[in-house]
Design an enzyme around this catalytic site. Structure first.
Site, PDB file in Angstrom:
ATOM      1  N   SER A   1       0.824  -1.205   0.000  1.00 18.52           N
ATOM      2  CA  SER A   1       0.000   0.000   0.000  1.00 18.52           C
ATOM      3  C   SER A   1       0.862   1.261   0.000  1.00 18.52           C
ATOM      4  O   SER A   1       1.886   1.340   0.680  1.00 18.52           O
ATOM      5  CB  SER A   1      -0.896   0.006   1.239  1.00 18.52           C
ATOM      6  OG  SER A   1      -1.521   1.249   1.347  1.00 18.52           O
TER       7      SER A   1
ATOM      8  N   THR B   1      -9.470  -1.219   3.876  1.00 22.02           N
ATOM      9  CA  THR B   1      -9.518  -1.673   2.494  1.00 22.02           C
ATOM     10  C   THR B   1      -9.933  -3.133   2.441  1.00 22.02           C
ATOM     11  O   THR B   1     -10.274  -3.736   3.474  1.00 22.02           O
ATOM     12  CB  THR B   1      -8.172  -1.351   1.787  1.00 22.02           C
ATOM     13  OG1 THR B   1      -8.303  -1.683   0.409  1.00 22.02           O
ATOM     14  CG2 THR B   1      -7.002  -2.122   2.370  1.00 22.02           C
TER      15      THR B   1
ATOM     16  N   LYS C   1     -14.027  -3.777   4.401  1.00 25.87           N
ATOM     17  CA  LYS C   1     -14.844  -2.571   4.306  1.00 25.87           C
ATOM     18  C   LYS C   1     -16.274  -2.773   4.825  1.00 25.87           C
ATOM     19  O   LYS C   1     -16.929  -1.815   5.211  1.00 25.87           O
ATOM     20  CB  LYS C   1     -14.892  -2.089   2.851  1.00 25.87           C
ATOM     21  CG  LYS C   1     -13.602  -1.421   2.387  1.00 25.87           C
ATOM     22  CD  LYS C   1     -13.738  -0.905   0.976  1.00 25.87           C
ATOM     23  CE  LYS C   1     -12.564  -0.020   0.608  1.00 25.87           C
ATOM     24  NZ  LYS C   1     -12.722   0.629  -0.678  1.00 25.87           N
TER      25      LYS C   1
ATOM     26  N   ASP D   1     -14.261   7.346  -0.579  1.00 24.80           N
ATOM     27  CA  ASP D   1     -14.028   6.944  -1.977  1.00 24.80           C
ATOM     28  C   ASP D   1     -14.890   7.747  -2.950  1.00 24.80           C
ATOM     29  O   ASP D   1     -14.440   8.110  -4.035  1.00 24.80           O
ATOM     30  CB  ASP D   1     -14.318   5.445  -2.168  1.00 24.80           C
ATOM     31  CG  ASP D   1     -13.143   4.581  -1.743  1.00 24.80           C
ATOM     32  OD1 ASP D   1     -12.009   5.105  -1.672  1.00 24.80           O
ATOM     33  OD2 ASP D   1     -13.361   3.390  -1.468  1.00 24.80           O
TER      34      ASP D   1
ATOM     35  N   ALA E   1     -18.729  -3.819 -10.877  1.00 22.26           N
ATOM     36  CA  ALA E   1     -19.817  -3.593  -9.906  1.00 22.26           C
ATOM     37  C   ALA E   1     -19.386  -3.946  -8.488  1.00 22.26           C
ATOM     38  O   ALA E   1     -20.193  -4.375  -7.665  1.00 22.26           O
ATOM     39  CB  ALA E   1     -21.039  -4.419 -10.325  1.00 22.26           C
TER      40      ALA E   1
ATOM     41  N   ASN F   1     -21.015  -5.498 -16.046  1.00 28.77           N
ATOM     42  CA  ASN F   1     -20.065  -6.223 -15.208  1.00 28.77           C
ATOM     43  C   ASN F   1     -19.950  -7.663 -15.663  1.00 28.77           C
ATOM     44  O   ASN F   1     -20.882  -8.217 -16.252  1.00 28.77           O
ATOM     45  CB  ASN F   1     -20.556  -6.188 -13.751  1.00 28.77           C
ATOM     46  CG  ASN F   1     -19.537  -6.762 -12.791  1.00 28.77           C
ATOM     47  OD1 ASN F   1     -18.343  -6.442 -12.889  1.00 28.77           O
ATOM     48  ND2 ASN F   1     -19.967  -7.607 -11.863  1.00 28.77           N
TER      49      ASN F   1
HETATM   50  N1  LIG Z   1      -7.974   5.309  -7.160  1.00 28.80           N
HETATM   51  C1  LIG Z   1      -8.499   4.978  -6.014  1.00 28.80           C
HETATM   52  O1  LIG Z   1      -8.431   5.707  -5.019  1.00 28.80           O
HETATM   53  C2  LIG Z   1      -9.243   3.676  -5.899  1.00 28.80           C
HETATM   54  C3  LIG Z   1     -10.108   3.439  -4.812  1.00 28.80           C
HETATM   55  C4  LIG Z   1     -10.783   2.211  -4.761  1.00 28.80           C
HETATM   56  C5  LIG Z   1     -10.565   1.279  -5.752  1.00 28.80           C
HETATM   57  N2  LIG Z   1      -9.717   1.552  -6.786  1.00 28.80           N
HETATM   58  C6  LIG Z   1      -9.485   0.587  -7.875  1.00 28.80           C
HETATM   59  O2  LIG Z   1     -10.638  -0.140  -8.133  1.00 28.80           O
HETATM   60  C7  LIG Z   1     -10.330  -1.509  -8.270  1.00 28.80           C
HETATM   61  C8  LIG Z   1     -11.498  -2.335  -7.800  1.00 28.80           C
HETATM   62  O3  LIG Z   1     -11.668  -2.199  -6.410  1.00 28.80           O
HETATM   63  P1  LIG Z   1     -12.975  -2.750  -5.711  1.00 28.80           P
HETATM   64  O4  LIG Z   1     -12.843  -2.408  -4.267  1.00 28.80           O
HETATM   65  O5  LIG Z   1     -14.186  -2.301  -6.423  1.00 28.80           O
HETATM   66  O6  LIG Z   1     -12.790  -4.330  -5.934  1.00 28.80           O
HETATM   67  P2  LIG Z   1     -13.910  -5.449  -5.868  1.00 28.80           P
HETATM   68  O7  LIG Z   1     -14.973  -5.070  -4.903  1.00 28.80           O
HETATM   69  O8  LIG Z   1     -13.192  -6.730  -5.702  1.00 28.80           O
HETATM   70  O9  LIG Z   1     -14.593  -5.421  -7.334  1.00 28.80           O
HETATM   71  C9  LIG Z   1     -13.879  -5.780  -8.461  1.00 28.80           C
HETATM   72  C10 LIG Z   1     -14.767  -5.639  -9.704  1.00 28.80           C
HETATM   73  O10 LIG Z   1     -13.940  -5.928 -10.820  1.00 28.80           O
HETATM   74  C11 LIG Z   1     -14.483  -7.022 -11.544  1.00 28.80           C
HETATM   75  N3  LIG Z   1     -13.400  -7.873 -12.010  1.00 28.80           N
HETATM   76  C12 LIG Z   1     -12.383  -8.376 -11.275  1.00 28.80           C
HETATM   77  N4  LIG Z   1     -11.579  -9.108 -12.049  1.00 28.80           N
HETATM   78  C13 LIG Z   1     -12.095  -9.054 -13.300  1.00 28.80           C
HETATM   79  C14 LIG Z   1     -11.719  -9.640 -14.540  1.00 28.80           C
HETATM   80  N5  LIG Z   1     -10.624 -10.397 -14.637  1.00 28.80           N
HETATM   81  N6  LIG Z   1     -12.481  -9.392 -15.630  1.00 28.80           N
HETATM   82  C15 LIG Z   1     -13.587  -8.630 -15.524  1.00 28.80           C
HETATM   83  N7  LIG Z   1     -14.004  -8.068 -14.379  1.00 28.80           N
HETATM   84  C16 LIG Z   1     -13.259  -8.280 -13.277  1.00 28.80           C
HETATM   85  C17 LIG Z   1     -15.359  -7.776 -10.575  1.00 28.80           C
HETATM   86  O11 LIG Z   1     -16.328  -8.468 -11.339  1.00 28.80           O
HETATM   87  P3  LIG Z   1     -17.175  -9.678 -10.696  1.00 28.80           P
HETATM   88  O12 LIG Z   1     -18.322  -9.014  -9.998  1.00 28.80           O
HETATM   89  O13 LIG Z   1     -17.594 -10.459 -11.895  1.00 28.80           O
HETATM   90  O14 LIG Z   1     -16.266 -10.427  -9.797  1.00 28.80           O
HETATM   91  C18 LIG Z   1     -15.930  -6.611  -9.753  1.00 28.80           C
HETATM   92  O15 LIG Z   1     -16.999  -6.011 -10.428  1.00 28.80           O
HETATM   93  C19 LIG Z   1      -9.076  -1.703  -7.426  1.00 28.80           C
HETATM   94  O16 LIG Z   1      -8.312  -2.726  -7.925  1.00 28.80           O
HETATM   95  C20 LIG Z   1      -8.377  -0.359  -7.517  1.00 28.80           C
HETATM   96  O17 LIG Z   1      -7.449  -0.388  -8.576  1.00 28.80           O
HETATM   97  C21 LIG Z   1      -9.050   2.727  -6.868  1.00 28.80           C
END
Ligand SMILES: NC(=O)c1ccc[n+]([C@@H]2O[C@H](COP(=O)([O-])OP(=O)(O)OC[C@H]3O[C@@H](n4cnc5c(N)ncnc54)[C@H](OP(=O)(O)O)[C@@H]3O)[C@@H](O)[C@H]2O)c1
Length: 507
Positions: free
Chosen positions: A246, A291, A295, A331, A355, A377
């Site tokens: 992180s 994180t 969460k 966020d 999603a 999604n």
């Molecule tokens: N810039 C920032 O401050 C910030 C803050 C928060 C998050 N983020 C980014 O957002 C990303 C997601 O975070 P999150 O908390 O939302 O994670 P999460 O709750 O695990 O959700 C991941 C999402 O991505 C989809 N996904 C994962 N692997 C995939 C693949 N190989 N092909 C297609 N879809 C895929 C999942 O689909 P399914 O539903 O089908 O599993 C789900 O919709 C993080 O990795 C980070 O890079 C950035």
């Protein structure tokens, strides 16, 4: 259990992974004055004689000559080891010797005539030894202090280990307490709060450290400000699993430092929130970043959550104020403000790709601003649930109509380091002429953003400003002070550019 650890002066013992006398000399000179004790791993050194160690005269040295059976590299007998240590002792070199609990007591007694003895107990298999056995062992073997170093992977065991440390101290024993592996990094940093005599640290820039989870001296100094720690300081941290890579400790510690605040921000890699909460109640915790995967689970430990966290259904920030634990979510602010900064108060028609948790914060922000959105999604049911919750429209991937939206928000982890060659299978028609916002922040320019530029996107936005905005907002919630998100973004960028190099500032 309520713990009663006394705070000890922060002291660093640099564990020297040198393979040659020349390398040992180089490291000792490089870190002179930055550490309190030098641990020379005699079992790691090759081709050396006792005379070669003369340069360490008058330096604060802890000799460790670990046998193979205790996780070290010395393959000879205890008598051979002790004979070498005897020769070193007769020359009056060094102050401490680390000697394992299973060595014959008369040998330990003899070594005590030359050095202070640190009686060490190591366990690498993830098991916690029962306290009565350890207690009897420590009572039987002569020593000046004890070292308990355990590889622990479960927080339930870490809490029990702290009970053992407390029991040890209640018997009047001083010691060094180490949890090896990624779950113990926080204890290496916060050792003074647990009465530890010192923390072991590694030199920066080395490929090899003597123990997993060890923090580099440079990080202790410049990231965690370890030498400045005092009992009235506040503790903050990132709670997740994993958290080792992180960027948050780097950002928040710098913000605390620049604001002149006596606070330290550490990584808490936690598998069990209930066990972790005993620690939170003991330490002077002022707040936490939360994180994946905690969460949602964190909610049960909080006294209240704000409207954003409740609506999004997830907490990414915990504030401890006036003995109450409050949950918030920064966020959505992090996502929204960079858009407003760049494009003003525009009304968007958005397509959210993904999603998960981040998509929930995005949908909340869009709904709040009255912007219509579509969501697609990999798992369609999750897109439907998200759309239902926030009043958007779920759409299967192959039915997305690129003419209805002007903003594409990518919220999956695809493209995130180290898998920077990945990108979701997004057709060019979804990118051309659109504003494309990728929440991935490492690397700041993802393959998706490069592709968007190449096919004529109107503009691209990386996740870095979002990371910075949400961190600035967390800082404001904890300290009631504001920082410029651009400054936070610059900090994060600098860290990401240096990652992999390791800190190497003293050499
Ligand atoms: N810039 C920032 O401050 C910030 C803050 C928060 C998050 N983020 C980014 O957002 C990303 C997601 O975070 P999150 O908390 O939302 O994670 P999460 O709750 O695990 O959700 C991941 C999402 O991505 C989809 N996904 C994962 N692997 C995939 C693949 N190989 N092909 C297609 N879809 C895929 C999942 O689909 P399914 O539903 O089908 O599993 C789900 O919709 C993080 O990795 C980070 O890079 C950035």
């Amino acid at each position: 259990m309520t713990w009663h650890f006394r705070f000890t002066t922060p002291r660093i013992c640099l564990s020297l992974p040198a393979r040659s006398v020349r390398e040992l000399q180089r490291l000792v000179h490089a870190y002179e004055g930055r550490v309190d004790l030098l641990e020379v791993r005699l079992d790691w050194l090759r081709d050396w004689t006792v005379e070669d160690l003369e340069f360490l005269r008058d330096r604060p040295v802890l000799w460790t000559f670990r046998p193979v059976r205790q996780g070290g590299e010395f393959a000879g007998t205890d008598s051979e080891r002790v004979e070498v240590l005897r020769q070193i002792g007769r020359r009056r070199l060094g102050q401490w010797v680390d000697i394992e609990f299973d060595v014959w007591p008369p040998l330990i007694t003899e070594l005590r005539s030359y050095f202070k003895v640190l009686l060490s107990y190591h366990q690498y298999d993830g098991h916690l030894p029962p306290w009565p056995g350890l207690r009897d062992l420590f009572r039987m073997k002569p020593h000046d202090a004890v070292k308990i170093a355990l590889r622990l992977d479960r927080w339930a065991d870490i809490v029990r280990f702290l009970d053992i440390v407390e029991a040890c101290q209640a018997e009047g024993r001083e010691g060094v307490w180490v949890v090896m592996g990624p779950r113990g990094t926080w204890l290496r940093i916060l050792t003074p709060w647990f009465g530890g005599l010192w923390t072991y640290a590694s030199p920066g820039g080395t490929v090899q450290t003597t123990a997993e989870g060890q923090v580099a001296v440079e990080e202790l100094w410049h990231v965690y400000r370890y030498p400045e720690m005092a009992p009235d300081h506040r503790i903050y941290g990132i709670l997740g699993d994993p958290v080792a890579h992180s960027v948050s400790p780097y950002i928040h510690n710098r913000l605390f430092q620049e604001a002149g605040l006596a606070a330290h921000y550490v990584p808490f890699a936690v598998d069990d929130l209930t066990a972790f909460w005993s620690l939170v109640r003991f330490l002077p915790v002022g707040g936490l970043s939360v994180t994946i995967p905690h969460k949602i689970g964190i909610l049960q430990h909080l006294d209240d959550v704000d409207e954003a966290a409740r609506s999004i259904g997830a907490v990414n920030t915990v504030v401890h104020r006036e003995d109450r634990w409050l949950g918030s979510n920064t966020d959505w602010v992090g996502f929204w403000r960079p858009l407003v900064r760049r494009f003003g108060a525009r009304s968007w028609r958005a397509l959210i790709v993904g999603a998960g948790g981040a998509a929930h914060a995005v949908a909340y922000a869009l709904r709040r601003a009255g912007c219509p959105f579509w969501v697609t999604n990999r798992t369609y049911e999750k897109a439907e649930a998200l759309a239902r919750r926030f009043g958007g429209t779920a759409v299967p991937w192959d039915a997305v109509d690129p003419t209805v939206f002007d903003l594409l928000v990518h919220t999956t982890p695809l493209g995130m380091a180290p898998h920077t060659d990945q990108m979701p299978p997004i057709p060019d028609a979804w990118l051309a002429g659109k504003v494309v916002y990728d929440l991935v922040y490492n690397p700041p320019e993802t393959r998706l953003l490069r592709q968007a530029r190449a096919v004529g996107a109107q503009a691209v936005l990386s996740g870095l400003p979002m990371l910075a905005e949400q961190a600035a907002e967390q800082f404001r919630l904890w300290t009631l002070q504001t920082v410029r998100p651009d400054d936070v973004a610059a900090l994060a960028q600098a860290y990401l550019e240096r990652q992999g190099e390791m800190f190497n500032i003293f050499e």
